[in-house]
Design a protein around this motif. Structure first.
Motif, PDB file in Angstrom:
ATOM      1  N   MET A 193      99.466  11.264  34.744  1.00  0.00           N
ATOM      2  CA  MET A 193      99.586  11.575  33.330  1.00  0.00           C
ATOM      3  C   MET A 193      99.313  10.296  32.533  1.00  0.00           C
ATOM      4  O   MET A 193      99.522   9.197  33.008  1.00  0.00           O
ATOM      5  CB  MET A 193     100.965  12.126  33.026  1.00  0.00           C
ATOM      6  N   ASN A 194      98.867  10.458  31.328  1.00  0.00           N
ATOM      7  CA  ASN A 194      98.513   9.332  30.465  1.00  0.00           C
ATOM      8  C   ASN A 194      99.753   8.612  29.932  1.00  0.00           C
ATOM      9  O   ASN A 194     100.775   9.240  29.703  1.00  0.00           O
ATOM     10  CB  ASN A 194      97.689   9.842  29.277  1.00  0.00           C
ATOM     11  N   PRO A 195      99.655   7.309  29.704  1.00  0.00           N
ATOM     12  CA  PRO A 195     100.783   6.569  29.122  1.00  0.00           C
ATOM     13  C   PRO A 195     100.894   6.862  27.625  1.00  0.00           C
ATOM     14  O   PRO A 195      99.894   7.142  26.963  1.00  0.00           O
ATOM     15  CB  PRO A 195     100.423   5.109  29.370  1.00  0.00           C
ATOM     16  N   CYS A 196     102.089   6.796  27.107  1.00  0.00           N
ATOM     17  CA  CYS A 196     102.314   6.983  25.669  1.00  0.00           C
ATOM     18  C   CYS A 196     101.860   5.732  24.930  1.00  0.00           C
ATOM     19  O   CYS A 196     102.315   4.632  25.217  1.00  0.00           O
ATOM     20  CB  CYS A 196     103.788   7.253  25.393  1.00  0.00           C
ATOM     21  N   THR A 197     100.945   5.902  23.998  1.00  0.00           N
ATOM     22  CA  THR A 197     100.428   4.774  23.216  1.00  0.00           C
ATOM     23  C   THR A 197     100.782   4.897  21.740  1.00  0.00           C
ATOM     24  O   THR A 197     100.183   4.235  20.903  1.00  0.00           O
ATOM     25  CB  THR A 197      98.905   4.660  23.377  1.00  0.00           C
ATOM     26  N   LEU A 198     101.744   5.732  21.420  1.00  0.00           N
ATOM     27  CA  LEU A 198     102.107   5.969  20.020  1.00  0.00           C
ATOM     28  C   LEU A 198     103.322   5.179  19.557  1.00  0.00           C
ATOM     29  O   LEU A 198     103.890   5.470  18.523  1.00  0.00           O
ATOM     30  CB  LEU A 198     102.354   7.469  19.791  1.00  0.00           C
ATOM     31  N   THR A 199     103.723   4.172  20.299  1.00  0.00           N
ATOM     32  CA  THR A 199     104.833   3.333  19.856  1.00  0.00           C
ATOM     33  C   THR A 199     104.328   2.309  18.843  1.00  0.00           C
ATOM     34  O   THR A 199     103.144   1.991  18.795  1.00  0.00           O
ATOM     35  CB  THR A 199     105.475   2.593  21.042  1.00  0.00           C
ATOM     36  N   THR A 200     105.223   1.796  18.048  1.00  0.00           N
ATOM     37  CA  THR A 200     104.867   0.744  17.099  1.00  0.00           C
ATOM     38  C   THR A 200     105.105  -0.617  17.749  1.00  0.00           C
ATOM     39  O   THR A 200     105.739  -0.707  18.803  1.00  0.00           O
ATOM     40  CB  THR A 200     105.705   0.856  15.806  1.00  0.00           C
ATOM     41  N   ALA A 201     104.601  -1.657  17.137  1.00  0.00           N
ATOM     42  CA  ALA A 201     104.677  -3.002  17.713  1.00  0.00           C
ATOM     43  C   ALA A 201     106.116  -3.455  17.952  1.00  0.00           C
ATOM     44  O   ALA A 201     106.376  -4.223  18.875  1.00  0.00           O
ATOM     45  CB  ALA A 201     103.954  -3.993  16.812  1.00  0.00           C
ATOM     46  N   ASP A 202     107.054  -2.972  17.148  1.00  0.00           N
ATOM     47  CA  ASP A 202     108.441  -3.411  17.296  1.00  0.00           C
ATOM     48  C   ASP A 202     109.245  -2.556  18.284  1.00  0.00           C
ATOM     49  O   ASP A 202     110.419  -2.793  18.501  1.00  0.00           O
ATOM     50  CB  ASP A 202     109.138  -3.440  15.933  1.00  0.00           C
ATOM     51  N   GLN A 203     108.612  -1.579  18.919  1.00  0.00           N
ATOM     52  CA  GLN A 203     109.289  -0.728  19.893  1.00  0.00           C
ATOM     53  C   GLN A 203     108.924  -1.155  21.317  1.00  0.00           C
ATOM     54  O   GLN A 203     107.816  -1.634  21.550  1.00  0.00           O
ATOM     55  CB  GLN A 203     108.869   0.732  19.711  1.00  0.00           C
ATOM     56  N   PRO A 204     109.838  -0.929  22.255  1.00  0.00           N
ATOM     57  CA  PRO A 204     109.493  -1.219  23.654  1.00  0.00           C
ATOM     58  C   PRO A 204     108.463  -0.212  24.155  1.00  0.00           C
ATOM     59  O   PRO A 204     108.294   0.867  23.585  1.00  0.00           O
ATOM     60  CB  PRO A 204     110.828  -1.055  24.386  1.00  0.00           C
ATOM     61  N   HIS A 205     107.791  -0.565  25.233  1.00  0.00           N
ATOM     62  CA  HIS A 205     106.799   0.309  25.842  1.00  0.00           C
ATOM     63  C   HIS A 205     107.460   1.618  26.261  1.00  0.00           C
ATOM     64  O   HIS A 205     108.533   1.618  26.859  1.00  0.00           O
ATOM     65  CB  HIS A 205     106.181  -0.402  27.053  1.00  0.00           C
ATOM     66  N   CYS A 206     106.827   2.733  25.943  1.00  0.00           N
ATOM     67  CA  CYS A 206     107.364   4.047  26.293  1.00  0.00           C
ATOM     68  C   CYS A 206     106.892   4.425  27.696  1.00  0.00           C
ATOM     69  O   CYS A 206     105.707   4.337  28.005  1.00  0.00           O
ATOM     70  CB  CYS A 206     106.886   5.087  25.276  1.00  0.00           C
ATOM     71  N   THR A 207     107.820   4.875  28.533  1.00  0.00           N
ATOM     72  CA  THR A 207     107.488   5.236  29.909  1.00  0.00           C
ATOM     73  C   THR A 207     107.564   6.740  30.159  1.00  0.00           C
ATOM     74  O   THR A 207     107.423   7.187  31.300  1.00  0.00           O
ATOM     75  CB  THR A 207     108.438   4.522  30.890  1.00  0.00           C
ATOM     76  N   ARG A 208     107.762   7.521  29.114  1.00  0.00           N
ATOM     77  CA  ARG A 208     107.844   8.976  29.285  1.00  0.00           C
ATOM     78  C   ARG A 208     106.458   9.577  29.498  1.00  0.00           C
ATOM     79  O   ARG A 208     105.463   9.030  29.026  1.00  0.00           O
ATOM     80  CB  ARG A 208     108.508   9.610  28.066  1.00  0.00           C
ATOM     81  N   PRO A 209     106.365  10.717  30.173  1.00  0.00           N
ATOM     82  CA  PRO A 209     105.085  11.399  30.347  1.00  0.00           C
ATOM     83  C   PRO A 209     104.491  11.756  28.976  1.00  0.00           C
ATOM     84  O   PRO A 209     105.217  12.083  28.044  1.00  0.00           O
ATOM     85  CB  PRO A 209     105.444  12.668  31.117  1.00  0.00           C
ATOM     86  N   SER A 210     103.177  11.683  28.877  1.00  0.00           N
ATOM     87  CA  SER A 210     102.505  11.880  27.589  1.00  0.00           C
ATOM     88  C   SER A 210     101.466  12.993  27.676  1.00  0.00           C
ATOM     89  O   SER A 210     100.284  12.751  27.901  1.00  0.00           O
ATOM     90  CB  SER A 210     101.850  10.573  27.152  1.00  0.00           C
TER      91      SER A 210
END
Length: 60
Positions: free
Chosen positions: A1-18
């Motif tokens: 599954m693709n990585p979540c790329t919708l986080t903002t610069a001040d958020q940690p990397h999202c590891t949930r399924p996207s």
């Protein structure tokens, strides 16, 4: 599954399924988890879902 790329610069990397691919009015696309995709749909003018892997999986 693709990585979540919708986080903002001040958020940690999202590891949930996207499973959702979102596009804006310029047709720029990004993959997102359910939570970040929902936020993008509410916050970005003209944002829309262009691909939903959850539905594609049901048809297979």
């Amino acid at each position: 599954m693709n990585p979540c790329t919708l986080t903002t610069a001040d958020q940690p990397h999202c590891t949930r399924p996207s499973p959702l691919e979102i596009a804006d009015v310029t047709s720029q696309r990004a993959w997102g988890c359910l939570g970040h995709a929902l936020r993008a749909l509410r916050a970005v003018d003209g944002a829309r879902i262009v691909r939903d892997l959850r539905k594609e999986g049901e048809q297979a």
